[in-house]
Design an enzyme around this catalytic site. Structure first.
Site, PDB file in Angstrom:
ATOM      1  N   CYS A   2      -7.426 -28.497  -4.956  1.00  0.00           N
ATOM      2  CA  CYS A   2      -8.574 -27.698  -5.367  1.00  0.00           C
ATOM      3  C   CYS A   2      -8.823 -26.538  -4.405  1.00  0.00           C
ATOM      4  CB  CYS A   2      -9.824 -28.560  -5.358  1.00  0.00           C
ATOM      5  SG  CYS A   2      -9.675 -30.035  -6.348  1.00  0.00           S
ATOM      6  N   ARG A  27      -1.857 -23.061  -4.314  1.00  0.00           N
ATOM      7  CA  ARG A  27      -2.076 -24.435  -3.860  1.00  0.00           C
ATOM      8  C   ARG A  27      -1.905 -25.437  -4.988  1.00  0.00           C
ATOM      9  NH1 ARG A  27      -5.185 -24.341   1.038  1.00  0.00           N
ATOM     10  NH2 ARG A  27      -5.837 -26.455   0.564  1.00  0.00           N
ATOM     11  N   TRP A  72      -7.875 -29.536  -9.179  1.00  0.00           N
ATOM     12  CA  TRP A  72      -6.667 -30.342  -9.296  1.00  0.00           C
ATOM     13  C   TRP A  72      -7.181 -31.755  -9.590  1.00  0.00           C
ATOM     14  CZ3 TRP A  72      -4.076 -34.221  -6.232  1.00  0.00           C
ATOM     15  CH2 TRP A  72      -2.704 -34.323  -6.461  1.00  0.00           C
ATOM     16  N   ASN A  98     -14.191 -29.904  -3.305  1.00  0.00           N
ATOM     17  CA  ASN A  98     -12.822 -30.379  -3.063  1.00  0.00           C
ATOM     18  C   ASN A  98     -12.931 -31.741  -2.388  1.00  0.00           C
ATOM     19  OD1 ASN A  98     -12.051 -27.872  -3.864  1.00  0.00           O
ATOM     20  ND2 ASN A  98     -11.296 -27.194  -1.861  1.00  0.00           N
ATOM     21  N   GLY A  99     -11.995 -32.633  -2.671  1.00  0.00           N
ATOM     22  CA  GLY A  99     -12.022 -33.945  -2.033  1.00  0.00           C
ATOM     23  C   GLY A  99     -12.373 -35.025  -3.043  1.00  0.00           C
ATOM     24  N   GLU A 481      16.066 -33.293   3.635  1.00  0.00           N
ATOM     25  CA  GLU A 481      15.312 -32.094   3.280  1.00  0.00           C
ATOM     26  C   GLU A 481      15.965 -31.376   2.100  1.00  0.00           C
ATOM     27  OE1 GLU A 481      12.518 -30.956   3.652  1.00  0.00           O
ATOM     28  OE2 GLU A 481      12.628 -28.798   3.322  1.00  0.00           O
ATOM     29  N   LYS A 485      13.989 -30.640  -1.342  1.00  0.00           N
ATOM     30  CA  LYS A 485      13.836 -29.295  -1.936  1.00  0.00           C
ATOM     31  C   LYS A 485      14.283 -29.324  -3.388  1.00  0.00           C
ATOM     32  CE  LYS A 485      11.685 -27.467   0.137  1.00  0.00           C
ATOM     33  NZ  LYS A 485      11.282 -28.195   1.252  1.00  0.00           N
ATOM     34  N   GLU A 488      11.824 -31.434  -5.668  1.00  0.00           N
ATOM     35  CA  GLU A 488      10.455 -30.939  -5.868  1.00  0.00           C
ATOM     36  C   GLU A 488      10.389 -29.665  -6.701  1.00  0.00           C
ATOM     37  OE1 GLU A 488       8.262 -30.286  -2.188  1.00  0.00           O
ATOM     38  OE2 GLU A 488      10.007 -29.410  -1.229  1.00  0.00           O
ATOM     39  N   HIS A 504      27.472 -49.065   1.432  1.00  0.00           N
ATOM     40  CA  HIS A 504      26.663 -50.291   1.383  1.00  0.00           C
ATOM     41  C   HIS A 504      25.730 -50.311   0.180  1.00  0.00           C
ATOM     42  CE1 HIS A 504      28.260 -51.523   5.184  1.00  0.00           C
ATOM     43  NE2 HIS A 504      27.842 -50.412   5.761  1.00  0.00           N
ATOM     44  N   LYS A 601       0.160 -27.591  -2.382  1.00  0.00           N
ATOM     45  CA  LYS A 601       0.638 -27.048  -1.112  1.00  0.00           C
ATOM     46  C   LYS A 601       0.121 -27.846   0.073  1.00  0.00           C
ATOM     47  CE  LYS A 601       2.697 -24.209   1.618  1.00  0.00           C
ATOM     48  NZ  LYS A 601       4.098 -24.590   1.832  1.00  0.00           N
TER      49      LYS A 601
HETATM   50  C1  G6P Z   1       2.751 -31.262   0.658  1.00  0.00           C
HETATM   51  C2  G6P Z   1       3.699 -30.103   0.359  1.00  0.00           C
HETATM   52  C3  G6P Z   1       4.952 -30.221   1.233  1.00  0.00           C
HETATM   53  C4  G6P Z   1       4.580 -30.329   2.690  1.00  0.00           C
HETATM   54  C5  G6P Z   1       3.604 -31.478   2.948  1.00  0.00           C
HETATM   55  C6  G6P Z   1       3.036 -31.449   4.354  1.00  0.00           C
HETATM   56  O1  G6P Z   1       3.273 -32.428   0.163  1.00  0.00           O
HETATM   57  O2  G6P Z   1       4.066 -30.086  -1.001  1.00  0.00           O
HETATM   58  O3  G6P Z   1       5.790 -29.077   1.038  1.00  0.00           O
HETATM   59  O4  G6P Z   1       5.740 -30.507   3.449  1.00  0.00           O
HETATM   60  O5  G6P Z   1       2.497 -31.384   2.057  1.00  0.00           O
HETATM   61  O6  G6P Z   1       2.251 -30.290   4.516  1.00  0.00           O
HETATM   62  P1  G6P Z   1       1.789 -29.737   5.916  1.00  0.00           P
HETATM   63  O7  G6P Z   1       0.897 -28.565   5.595  1.00  0.00           O
HETATM   64  O8  G6P Z   1       1.059 -30.828   6.622  1.00  0.00           O
HETATM   65  O9  G6P Z   1       3.026 -29.334   6.659  1.00  0.00           O
END
Ligand code: G6P
Length: 606
Positions: A2, A27, A72, A98-99, A481, A485, A488, A504, A601
């Site tokens: 949000c 976001r 959101w 928000n929250g 990672e 990527k 996601e 295994h 985000k």
């Molecule tokens: C969310 C985002 C990720 C990010 C993670 C941690 O899940 O989608 O891309 O790595 O949060 O975010 P931060 O701001 O704590 O690095």
């Protein structure tokens, strides 16, 4: 997640709120709304995008006071009715939030028993009704809000306006960020500086438990017990230009392409060629203390956690201190043993991730020494830790982390150098790492120059239902990672495994339908990795190798060959082609690259 924007001043609020909400779109959200005060509250809210909201806000929406929101969904489906702002029954009070209010069900039941009829399914609406009751009994809106929040359990960033007090907004924070923006005879507030930088660079971050009253000519802040608090405004060095795509098709591509500059900024002024050390003044630690740690524990969420795994490897190798990384979200719930000889490192791009913040608070409560590796200056985690390293990577807008990831890995190389050179890391090895770091920006540029080739490969592989990513030791977090990527942003199933563990279990999945991306740097494990490639190929699996030399056609179908650095720093470079691979796969599949479905985000809820 949000987003909140609030305005009070001489201009019309609505266009400012809409512009601010647009800046928060990155976001992730599912609906949006605004309310302005002008002889009563005027509200518009829609399920959909901010652009859809703009279409239904009429030109006659005048008035210099208003609040806006992108939602959101948590309580109740995305819909026009559940979108914020929420109003009290008498339409006097409007709230955006928000929250999550954890005792919302209980509060709602009490209000319903008193005859209040709810319009939405949200937890937020209880706040509107409660504040309206309190506003009847208290002299000021801030008192009404402050007293109401005493009965609320949960997390919130809120903005509240009252139709009967047309010159002020009250905001409050508990676990969900609120930043005030100071203008010329106008005041702003938002959940993220991104919404403010077009109007002002002077900001004030609220702490948990704090409230603020904003009027056109200024603001004052106070704690939950009504005591006034003193705040020093901070100047943000991010401007509106940082939030443009800068001619790129997506923020993600822009952020991937910026990495030669962003890693340079992370290193800038921190490398010492004389003693081959890193200067990290923000750690607030003298040499004796730096030498005293016997373990390093790293915590973070998502990509931050994977960059922490690269960090743990760097610290173990260069400083020979046992180190490991763990998801902050797990760490905080398992009643961790907090040890005085351990250095705790919290990683967060946004500095607002709730699980990471809560883990830091738990550590501090138990007397742990915590430093932060954070991008957003002045953010909640940055304020909570004992010291740290700012990334200086500039705002990261795309949901998937790229430049913050590489800058975090570089920050860990600096930290490892720093910890290593007060221990056993020789000047010669120190120099090797300093020189290697200096080569990184140019080498990243060389990898970016291969974008067309990587785009072709991504197109070739994107059609598969799933992909395996494997790597050994330094290559394993890179594989994780890379898989993260891909899944996601392209929604292709991707699984990361240590190459050594393939036999295994997951080898059972390998076949013509399950290609493997293999991370194969030129290091001491090269032969072992090549054996793994042979095993995959023997089972009919396709292989895309990412490494430092062209493989034989027997071992891989395709390869991305990248420049070689020092073995400890290679993981940073190996990550870049995987970012491009995921990006071009997502583009080939027509995905919403910068705002992938279901993700946000910065995750400011538990
Ligand atoms: C969310 C985002 C990720 C990010 C993670 C941690 O899940 O989608 O891309 O790595 O949060 O975010 P931060 O701001 O704590 O690095």
């Amino acid at each position: 997640m949000c987003g909140i924007v609030a305005y009070v001043g001489p201009k019309d609020a609505a266009p400012i709120l809409l512009e601010g909400l647009q800046r928060l779109e990155y976001r992730g959200y599912d609906s949006a709304g605004v309310v302005v005060s002008n002889k009563g509250l005027k509200v518009r809210k829609v399920k959909g995008r901010v652009a859809d909201l703009a279409k239904v806000v009429p030109a006659r929406f005048k008035g210099g006071l208003g609040i806006g929101h992108t939602r959101w969904a948590t309580h109740g489906v995305p819909s026009d009715v559940n979108a914020h702002p929420h109003l009290s029954a008498d339409e006097r009070i409007a709230v955006v939030h928000n929250g999550i209010i954890e005792n919302a069900a209980e509060l709602r039941a009490k209000l319903e028993a008193d005859g209040v009829v709810f319009a939405s399914e949200t937890d937020t609406e209880v706040l509107a009704h409660l504040i309206a009751h309190a506003a009847d009994e208290n002299e000021t809106l801030e008192e009404a809000v402050r007293k109401t929040l005493k009965s609320v359990v949960g997390t919130y960033g809120i903005a509240v306006i009252d139709a009967e007090r047309p010159g002020e907004v009250v905001v409050a924070r508990n676990g969900s960020p609120i930043v005030l923006g100071i203008g010329e005879k106008e005041m702003f507030a938002a959940s993220d500086v991104a919404a403010l930088v077009r109007y002002t660079r002077q900001v004030v971050h609220l702490e948990d438990g704090e409230l603020a009253v904003l009027k056109a000519d200024g603001f004052h802040t106070f704690a939950s017990d009504a005591r006034e608090t003193a705040k020093e405004p901070l100047t943000v060095d991010w401007d509106a230009g940082h939030y443009d795509t800068g001619g790129y098709e997506h923020y993600l591509l822009k952020e991937i392409s910026e990495q030669p500059e962003t890693v340079t900024r992370t290193m800038s002024g921190r490398l010492d060629e004389r003693f081959h050390v890193a200067h990290l003044g923000g750690l607030n630690m003298d040499a004796r203390e730096t030498r005293s740690f016997r373990r390093v524990k790293i915590i973070g969420c998502g990509s931050a956690y994977y960059s922490g795994q690269i960090g743990a490897q760097l610290i173990e190798e260069l400083a020979r201190i046992p180190s490991d990384a763990e998801p902050a979200s797990e760490f905080r719930y398992r009643n961790p043993v907090v040890d005085p000889d351990t250095l705790y490192v919290a990683i967060s791009q946004s500095g607002e991730t709730y699980d990471t913040l809560a883990a830091v608070q738990e550590l501090k409560r138990k007397g742990g020494r915590v430093i932060g590796i954070v991008n957003a200056v002045g953010s909640a985690i940055a304020r909570e830790v004992d010291g740290g390293i700012y990334l200086h990577a500039g705002p990261e807008v795309s949901v998937a982390s790229t430049k913050a990831f590489t800058s975090t890995a570089v920050a860990f190389a600096l930290l490892a150098l720093h910890l290593g050179r007060v221990r056993d890391l020789s000047p010669a090895d120190g120099r090797r790492i300093v020189e290697g770091l200096r080569r990184l920006p140019g080498q990243i540029g060389e990898i970016l120059a291969q974008s067309d080739k990587i785009a072709e490969l991504a197109k070739k592989y994107a059609g598969h239902a799933g992909m395996m990513f494997v790597g050994r030791v330094r290559g394993y977090p890179v594989a994780r990672e890379g898989a993260q990527k891909l899944k996601e942003i392209s929604y292709v199933h991707a699984e990361a495994y240590p190459a050594s563990e393939l036999k295994h279990g997951p080898l059972a999945l390998i076949g013509p339908d399950m290609p493997t991306v293999a991370i194969v740097p030129d290091d001491e494990l090269l032969d072992k990795n090549l054996t793994t490639l042979g095993e995959i190929r023997a089972r009919g699996g396709q292989v895309l190798m990412v490494g430092h030399r062209e493989p034989s056609a027997k071992l891989a179908d395709d390869a991305i060959v990248i420049p070689k650095n020092e073995i400890e720093l290679d993981p940073i470079l190996l990550t870049i082609p995987l970012q491009l691979f995921a990006y071009y796969a997502a583009v080939a599949l027509g995905r919403d690259v910068d705002k992938p479905r279901n993700l946000a985000k910065s995750v400011t809820v538990e």
